[in-house]
Design a protein around this motif. Structure first.
Motif, short mmCIF file in Angstrom:
data_model
loop_
_atom_site.label_atom_id
_atom_site.label_comp_id
_atom_site.label_asym_id
_atom_site.label_seq_id
_atom_site.Cartn_x
_atom_site.Cartn_y
_atom_site.Cartn_z
N GLU A 78 0.75 -1.23 0.40
CA GLU A 78 -0.05 0.03 0.38
C GLU A 78 0.58 0.86 0.25
N LEU A 79 0.20 2.25 -1.25
CA LEU A 79 0.77 3.31 -1.16
C LEU A 79 -0.06 4.34 0.05
N HIS A 80 1.01 5.37 0.60
CA HIS A 80 0.51 5.56 1.62
C HIS A 80 0.69 7.36 1.17
N PRO A 81 -0.28 7.86 1.66
CA PRO A 81 -0.71 9.74 1.03
C PRO A 81 0.70 10.44 1.23
N ASP A 82 1.26 9.63 2.50
CA ASP A 82 2.69 10.31 2.40
C ASP A 82 4.01 10.31 1.51
N GLY A 83 2.81 9.32 0.99
CA GLY A 83 4.34 8.29 -0.39
C GLY A 83 4.85 7.67 0.14
N SER A 84 4.94 7.16 1.44
CA SER A 84 5.97 5.92 1.75
C SER A 84 5.07 4.69 1.55
N LEU B 61 18.47 -14.96 6.64
CA LEU B 61 19.63 -15.67 5.29
C LEU B 61 20.45 -14.63 5.05
N PRO B 62 21.68 -14.24 5.01
CA PRO B 62 22.37 -13.33 4.63
C PRO B 62 22.59 -13.20 2.77
N ALA B 63 21.11 -13.72 2.39
CA ALA B 63 21.13 -13.85 0.74
C ALA B 63 19.68 -13.93 1.11
N GLY B 64 19.21 -13.46 1.84
CA GLY B 64 17.02 -12.95 1.66
C GLY B 64 17.24 -11.83 0.44
N PRO B 65 16.95 -11.33 -0.11
CA PRO B 65 17.06 -10.46 -1.55
C PRO B 65 15.77 -9.02 -0.56
N MET B 66 14.99 -9.25 -0.39
CA MET B 66 14.37 -8.83 0.61
C MET B 66 14.92 -8.03 1.96
N ILE B 67 15.74 -8.56 2.41
CA ILE B 67 16.36 -7.98 3.40
C ILE B 67 17.60 -7.01 2.62
N SER B 68 17.98 -7.29 1.14
CA SER B 68 18.88 -5.95 1.25
C SER B 68 17.63 -5.05 0.37
N LEU B 69 16.66 -5.29 -0.10
CA LEU B 69 15.77 -3.96 -0.51
C LEU B 69 16.06 -3.35 0.48
N THR B 70 14.80 -3.41 1.12
CA THR B 70 15.07 -3.46 2.72
C THR B 70 15.01 -2.37 4.02
N ALA B 71 17.06 -3.30 3.42
CA ALA B 71 17.40 -2.41 4.01
C ALA B 71 18.34 -1.24 3.26
N ALA B 72 18.63 -1.78 2.17
CA ALA B 72 19.39 -0.54 1.65
C ALA B 72 18.42 0.65 1.45
N LEU B 73 16.80 0.49 0.65
CA LEU B 73 15.99 2.05 1.48
C LEU B 73 15.16 2.08 2.57
N ASP B 74 16.37 1.87 3.99
CA ASP B 74 15.91 2.19 4.81
C ASP B 74 14.91 2.12 5.65
N PRO C 251 10.23 4.81 3.66
CA PRO C 251 10.18 5.69 3.39
C PRO C 251 9.97 6.49 2.30
N ALA C 252 8.64 7.53 1.93
CA ALA C 252 8.95 8.02 0.52
C ALA C 252 10.03 8.59 0.32
N ARG C 253 11.00 9.77 1.26
CA ARG C 253 11.59 9.59 0.69
C ARG C 253 13.24 9.19 -0.13
N ALA C 254 13.34 8.05 0.53
CA ALA C 254 13.80 6.67 0.28
C ALA C 254 14.13 5.89 -1.32
N LEU C 255 12.37 6.55 -1.86
CA LEU C 255 11.73 5.96 -2.60
C LEU C 255 12.36 6.77 -3.82
N THR C 256 12.33 8.41 -3.68
CA THR C 256 13.42 9.12 -4.56
C THR C 256 14.93 8.94 -4.90
N CYS C 257 15.20 8.30 -4.05
CA CYS C 257 16.78 8.08 -4.14
C CYS C 257 16.38 7.28 -6.14
N ARG C 258 18.08 7.57 -6.12
CA ARG C 258 18.84 6.67 -7.71
C ARG C 258 19.73 5.85 -7.26
#
Length: 273
Positions: free
Chosen positions: A54-60, A114-127, A168-175
């Protein structure tokens, strides 16, 4: 695989006192992949009806723990934010069959730790931040980078439930920039490094996963020099933090991590310039 020690499957919508031998059941791709002799009851989350993404009104962006990889991939294809491509890159890092894609959950991937868990990679990278619910109804929030504490270890108390993950909304704006390595074509990730450049203040976050026993997220107020980057990684990741298993020796994982980190520094640093 049949779990012949499990005597009951309970509906998570019906409150039931937690007891030893209980486990949450999401997609079940891990639980049913190997014997679980310590389990006696499974608490099924599949009927909770939580909105997958779900995309919230605040952009998160809030991702339910029960969201499958397939659901996240389909949702991300409609995202128009700058960081949207990273979702599909990490979903594809599973290199899994369509059966796994349609059953495995984002929450399960995080909780397996697991170290190779890609959802961990995704969500950690986007804080991103985990919302955890305890048996007595208390809620607490933990950053994904702090939630996974080691190979197979996480900050989760007995009976505590991972409800959702919020980006967070700000993380979604990152390159973003993505690098992944495996010892063989369709193998588990041995190294996965992600960079995220914040367009608002020019800061750079570099997240290291798969090559290490837990996520390491390094933040720089401005894109660092090559030497600053190497020094930061060497200071943050101790020798015992490099993961060692059949999918890659620590020396190879470290070498590839430094190499990919430098590639990302150049790619995103040129964008910042």
């Amino acid at each position: 695989m049949d779990l012949n020690t499990v005597a009951e499957i309970l509906d998570a919508r019906q409150p039931t006192p937690w007891r030893p031998g209980d486990a949450w059941l999401g997609g079940g791709t891990y639980l049913f992949s190997e014997p679980q002799p310590h389990l006696r009851r499974l608490v099924d989350l599949s009927r909770t009806g939580w909105t997958p993404v779900e995309l919230h009104p605040d952009g998160s962006l809030e991702i339910a723990a029960t969201c499958t990889i397939a659901q996240l991939s389909r949702f991300a294809q409609e995202l128009t934010t700058t960081a949207a491509p990273l979702f599909e890159q990490c979903c594809r890092a599973f290199l899994a069959s369509f059966k796994i894609w349609n059953m495995a959950t984002v929450g399960g991937n995080l909780c397996n730790a697991l170290p190779a868990g890609p959802m961990i990679s995704l969500t950690a990278a986007l804080d991103a931040e985990c919302l955890l619910l305890s048996q007595d109804g208390l809620r607490r929030r933990v950053r994904v980078a702090d939630f996974v504490t080691g190979a197979g270890r996480k900050d989760l108390a007995e009976g505590e439930l991972l409800r959702s993950i919020t980006v967070p909304a700000r993380a979604l704006t990152c390159r973003t920039a993505f690098r992944q390595a495996s010892l063989y074509g369709l193998g588990r990730s041995g190294v996965l490094v992600i960079g995220a450049l914040d367009p608002l203040d020019g800061s750079l976050a570099l997240t290291i996963t798969a090559s290490t026993v837990r996520p390491f997220r390094l933040w720089f107020p401005l894109p660092p020099t090559a030497e600053e980057l190497r020094t930061a990684i060497a200071s943050a990741v101790a020798d015992h933090d490099w993961f060692d298993d059949i999918h890659g020796l620590p020396e190879w994982r470290a070498h590839m991590t430094f190499r990919y980190a430098e590639e990302i520094r150049r790619e995103l640093g040129e964008t910042a310039a």
